[in-house]
Design a protein around this motif. Structure first.
Motif, PDB file in Angstrom:
ATOM      1  N   GLY A   1      39.918  26.125  42.947  1.00 25.99           N
ATOM      2  CA  GLY A   1      40.562  27.187  42.181  1.00 25.99           C
ATOM      3  C   GLY A   1      40.790  28.416  43.031  1.00 25.99           C
ATOM      4  O   GLY A   1      40.282  28.535  44.150  1.00 25.99           O
ATOM      5  N   LEU A   2      41.573  29.312  42.467  1.00 26.20           N
ATOM      6  CA  LEU A   2      41.765  30.628  43.077  1.00 26.20           C
ATOM      7  C   LEU A   2      40.790  31.551  42.377  1.00 26.20           C
ATOM      8  O   LEU A   2      40.830  31.678  41.146  1.00 26.20           O
ATOM      9  N   ASN A   3      39.901  32.195  43.112  1.00 26.05           N
ATOM     10  CA  ASN A   3      38.878  33.003  42.449  1.00 26.05           C
ATOM     11  C   ASN A   3      39.455  34.303  41.902  1.00 26.05           C
ATOM     12  O   ASN A   3      40.502  34.773  42.344  1.00 26.05           O
ATOM     13  N   SER A   4      38.740  34.842  40.930  1.00 27.79           N
ATOM     14  CA  SER A   4      39.279  35.983  40.196  1.00 27.79           C
ATOM     15  C   SER A   4      39.491  37.216  41.080  1.00 27.79           C
ATOM     16  O   SER A   4      40.486  37.906  40.953  1.00 27.79           O
TER      17      SER A   4
ATOM     18  N   GLU B   1      48.414  39.714  44.599  1.00 25.14           N
ATOM     19  CA  GLU B   1      49.439  38.889  43.956  1.00 25.14           C
ATOM     20  C   GLU B   1      50.269  38.063  44.935  1.00 25.14           C
ATOM     21  O   GLU B   1      50.551  36.888  44.696  1.00 25.14           O
ATOM     22  N   ARG B   2      50.623  38.658  46.056  1.00 24.34           N
ATOM     23  CA  ARG B   2      51.459  37.932  47.020  1.00 24.34           C
ATOM     24  C   ARG B   2      50.744  36.667  47.492  1.00 24.34           C
ATOM     25  O   ARG B   2      51.286  35.573  47.483  1.00 24.34           O
TER      26      ARG B   2
ATOM     27  N   PHE C   1      37.216  35.783  35.190  1.00 24.45           N
ATOM     28  CA  PHE C   1      37.387  37.222  35.389  1.00 24.45           C
ATOM     29  C   PHE C   1      36.328  37.816  36.307  1.00 24.45           C
ATOM     30  O   PHE C   1      35.185  37.379  36.322  1.00 24.45           O
ATOM     31  N   ASP C   2      36.768  38.855  37.030  1.00 28.55           N
ATOM     32  CA  ASP C   2      35.838  39.695  37.770  1.00 28.55           C
ATOM     33  C   ASP C   2      35.956  41.114  37.225  1.00 28.55           C
ATOM     34  O   ASP C   2      35.119  41.571  36.472  1.00 28.55           O
ATOM     35  N   ASP C   3      37.059  41.784  37.558  1.00 27.18           N
ATOM     36  CA  ASP C   3      37.300  43.138  37.049  1.00 27.18           C
ATOM     37  C   ASP C   3      38.043  43.147  35.716  1.00 27.18           C
ATOM     38  O   ASP C   3      38.282  44.200  35.153  1.00 27.18           O
ATOM     39  N   GLN C   4      38.439  41.960  35.275  1.00 30.85           N
ATOM     40  CA  GLN C   4      39.204  41.805  34.034  1.00 30.85           C
ATOM     41  C   GLN C   4      40.538  42.542  34.090  1.00 30.85           C
ATOM     42  O   GLN C   4      40.918  43.254  33.152  1.00 30.85           O
ATOM     43  N   THR C   5      41.250  42.357  35.178  1.00 35.71           N
ATOM     44  CA  THR C   5      42.570  42.971  35.334  1.00 35.71           C
ATOM     45  C   THR C   5      43.652  42.049  34.777  1.00 35.71           C
ATOM     46  O   THR C   5      43.404  40.871  34.509  1.00 35.71           O
ATOM     47  N   ALA C   6      44.858  42.602  34.687  1.00 37.75           N
ATOM     48  CA  ALA C   6      45.992  41.809  34.186  1.00 37.75           C
ATOM     49  C   ALA C   6      46.299  40.652  35.136  1.00 37.75           C
ATOM     50  O   ALA C   6      46.633  39.557  34.697  1.00 37.75           O
ATOM     51  N   LEU C   7      46.184  40.896  36.443  1.00 35.32           N
ATOM     52  CA  LEU C   7      46.474  39.818  37.393  1.00 35.32           C
ATOM     53  C   LEU C   7      45.433  38.704  37.293  1.00 35.32           C
ATOM     54  O   LEU C   7      45.755  37.530  37.398  1.00 35.32           O
TER      55      LEU C   7
ATOM     56  N   GLN D   1      35.688  25.163  35.111  1.00 36.11           N
ATOM     57  CA  GLN D   1      34.419  25.842  35.352  1.00 36.11           C
ATOM     58  C   GLN D   1      34.708  27.338  35.385  1.00 36.11           C
ATOM     59  O   GLN D   1      35.393  27.826  36.284  1.00 36.11           O
ATOM     60  N   ILE D   2      34.183  28.037  34.391  1.00 34.90           N
ATOM     61  CA  ILE D   2      34.495  29.468  34.259  1.00 34.90           C
ATOM     62  C   ILE D   2      33.398  30.336  34.847  1.00 34.90           C
ATOM     63  O   ILE D   2      32.228  30.210  34.502  1.00 34.90           O
ATOM     64  N   HIS D   3      33.824  31.232  35.722  1.00 40.05           N
ATOM     65  CA  HIS D   3      32.924  32.252  36.255  1.00 40.05           C
ATOM     66  C   HIS D   3      33.015  33.450  35.328  1.00 40.05           C
ATOM     67  O   HIS D   3      34.096  34.021  35.150  1.00 40.05           O
ATOM     68  N   THR D   4      31.916  33.827  34.718  1.00 40.99           N
ATOM     69  CA  THR D   4      31.962  35.010  33.853  1.00 40.99           C
ATOM     70  C   THR D   4      31.555  36.234  34.658  1.00 40.99           C
ATOM     71  O   THR D   4      30.744  36.145  35.576  1.00 40.99           O
ATOM     72  N   PRO D   5      32.162  37.371  34.343  1.00 36.34           N
ATOM     73  CA  PRO D   5      31.992  38.545  35.214  1.00 36.34           C
ATOM     74  C   PRO D   5      30.571  39.106  35.206  1.00 36.34           C
ATOM     75  O   PRO D   5      29.832  38.951  34.233  1.00 36.34           O
TER      76      PRO D   5
END
Lengths: 342, 284
Positions: free
Chosen positions: A114-117, A123-124, A150-156, A176-180
């Motif tokens: 996965g791509l981590n939060s 974005e690029r 989520f990490d910072d819970q941003t829109a991206l 597999q969800i990483h919770t902040p």
């Protein structure tokens, strides 16, 4: 890491513990000699550990303590990657060298991709990573899309979390969800509701890094609840025993998340030993330290327990089709008490 | 698309179930990104069996490469090579980029399929850096895919890379007779390196596999002569046989004369009872 002060005091990340007086007593470390007999003949599955940051000593100790299989989620290597090539190399190491290295110690290695939060915020780069992610998600031994969330819970972060939930659906892989670390309760609820919104079956989703405050809601909504035994910051092993006493073993699993931080690759065997001491039934221990993780991630179709149950005869002299991690003439197990290094 | 050998497809479909054939045929009709993803995803949709080899196909799966054999391959590897041959070979730049992406993201089994496909892919010389990289690999499967039973190295490797491949095969204790062209591409430089390697092993009290001696055929008469004298007096029957074969192959009268003391060996070589194939072995 530039965290705002308010965050540092609310819900600390690794090394950011706000109140050590409160955290310290929750984790009790124990010596091998003290718990070896308690976990004799037990078999463990660590569904979350970052071996790329760990050493050969860890592998040796893990094998000795009964860890027969692990899942290495793709995550943050400690500093942001600057280009797609770094991601490719990292993902490749998860299905390549690290898997081979693990096999040399008799430990079966799986991974999630996965791509981590945190890096979703670039974005690029995130766009480029998403393009190659399917090529990795479909690889053999990839048992899920993770760890995402989520990490910072941003829109991206939300954007790439959603895109990866769709990828999980397309590839028929568990999530597999990483919770902040910060604002955990809200982040956990948000992660779950988005997963449901995308039509994911909660029995295909493992919510990680739970604590006493999040566990009930996670279980009530039908998700798997994973707990990370990580000294000082996440879950202490004594607290973990209490959680199991309260909630039982259904859909609960334990992991170490051991990585480049002050963490413990033996967190599972140690917690199993504590549970045994506290009189938790063996079958319950087996479920939370082994079987539940297998049941959750075997939905990928990529786990064959025969690979680590019937063939668990680690032969350190074995070679991987002619190759070895051992340099010419090295012996597989080094006697650390020996003065002579031959 | 590179020329897809008919027999290759025929052989693949003989090994497939109907469902597998449908999946494969659907994927090659798809766009190139789906095709590349199918290359990766193949083990999720195809059986993990090893293919059973039918001698009627031996040497003829790819007629222009009679050495190209798929004996012992997994079905997934075979299918992956077949899928690769469907990636459109033009425009060239796009084709190279697609194959490079697969290499860059490949895990071990995918690398094996990619290297196996090299002699069949379009623009074969473009893959030379990749192929020589594979020789440096410390992954046994990957090394084998380029070094053993693969016509690519014989066709395209320059001498130095070729010699490196052969030396590493010896060093890794792998069967050199499975390198296609091993006798055709013998050369002086290689025999010098092999000779040095043998001396080094000998000094350390270690032996080399007996078939390595066949590579000494490219050595100068003087060097060969000095090596053969002790070999003929070896207590090992196999070493004597290797010495006899080398002496028999030599055009130098002085070397040939060494055979005079071994009339039985000379006779069995003349009768065709003894040749290098008798000294070939596949290490465990």
């Amino acid at each position: 890491m530039c965290q705002k002060e308010i965050h540092q005091t609310k819900n600390p990340s690794h090394f950011e513990s706000a109140d050590l007086r409160e955290d310290s007593p929750t984790h009790r470390d124990i010596l091998w000699e003290d718990y070896e007999h308690l976990i004799k003949d037990m078999r463990f599955f660590d569904p979350h550990i970052h071996m790329v940051s760990r050493t050969t000593d860890d592998y040796q100790m893990m094998a000795k303590a009964g860890i027969v299989a692990i899942i290495e989620p793709a995550f943050w290597v400690g500093q942001p990657r600057t280009g797609l090539a770094s991601f490719k190399d990292y993902y490749s190491s998860l299905v390549g060298w690290e898997r081979f290295r693990s096999s040399q110690f008799g430990i079966k290695h799986y991974c999630t991709m996965g791509l981590n939060s945190r890096e979703a915020n670039n974005e690029r780069l995130a766009e480029e990573v998403m393009e190659i992610l399917p090529l990795f998600a479909y690889k053999e031994g990839v048992v899920g899309i993770g760890e995402i969330g989520f990490d910072d819970q941003t829109a991206l972060e939300e954007k790439y979390y959603r895109l990866q939930l769709e990828l999980a659906k397309k590839t028929s892989l568990p999530v597999q969800i990483h919770t902040p670390h910060r604002d955990k309760k809200r982040g956990t609820e948000r992660s779950m509701s988005i997963a449901l919104e995308h039509g994911l079956d909660p029995s295909w989703v493992v919510v990680d890094h739970n604590n006493e405050e999040t566990v009930k809601s996670v279980l009530d909504q039908g998700f798997w609840a994973a707990f990370t035994i990580y000294p000082f910051t996440k879950m202490g092993n004594e607290r973990m025993v209490s959680v199991v006493e309260q909630y039982g073993s259904e859909r609960i699993m334990i992991n170490s998340s051991a990585d480049w931080g002050i963490s413990d690759p033996l967190a599972i065997p140690k917690t199993a030993a504590l549970m045994k001491q506290r009189g938790i039934p063996l079958e319950v221990i087996r479920m939370v330290t082994y079987q539940n993780a297998i049941d959750a991630f075997a939905k990928s179709g990529q786990i064959d327990v025969a690979d680590f149950e019937t063939e668990f005869q680690p032969d350190p002299n074995a070679k991987f089709h002619g190759n070895s991690i051992l340099r010419g003439g090295q012996q597989p197990v080094v006697n650390k008490n020996s003065l002579l290094i031959q | 698309m590179a020329n897809l050998p008919t027999k290759f497809s025929q052989f693949l479909f003989e090994q497939s179930t109907e469902k597998e054939r449908e999946w494969l045929e659907e994927k090659v009709k798809s766009n190139v990104l789906d095709l590349m993803t199918a290359f990766v995803a193949a083990p999720r949709f195809l059986s993990k069996k090893n293919i059973s080899y039918d001698s009627k196909f031996s040497g003829s799966l790819v007629p222009e490469h009679p050495g190209f054999e798929v004996d012992g391959w997994s079905f997934v590897r075979l299918a992956r090579v077949w899928l690769l041959l469907h990636i459109p070979s033009g425009p060239k730049e796009q084709f190279l980029k697609n194959i490079e992406t697969l290499f860059d993201t490949a895990e071990l089994n995918e690398l094996v399929a990619l290297y196996s496909a090299l002699p069949l892919l379009a623009y074969p010389l473009e893959w030379l850096p990749r192929a020589t990289d594979a020789v440096r690999s410390n992954m046994g499967f990957v090394f084998d895919a380029i070094a053993l039973r693969n016509p690519y190295a014989e066709l395209y490797f320059p001498e130095s890379a070729w010699n490196q491949l052969v030396l590493k095969t010896i060093f890794n204790g792998k069967p050199i007779h499975l390198i296609l062209g091993i006798d055709r591409r013998r050369n002086k430089e290689l025999s010098i390196a092999v000779s040095d390697f043998m001396d080094e092993r000998s000094a350390a009290g270690r032996r080399v596999p007996i078939q390595v001696w066949r590579l000494m055929g490219g050595a100068s008469d003087e060097v060969l002569h000095s090596k053969l004298i002790p070999l003929f007096s070896s207590e090992s029957k196999l070493e004597k046989e290797a010495a006899a074969l080398l002496a028999f192959e030599s055009k130098d009268p002085k070397i040939r004369s060494l055979l005079a003391n071994e009339p039985d060996l000379e006779l069995s070589i003349q009768n065709g009872d003894l040749d290098w194939s008798k000294l070939e072995s596949i290490p465990e």
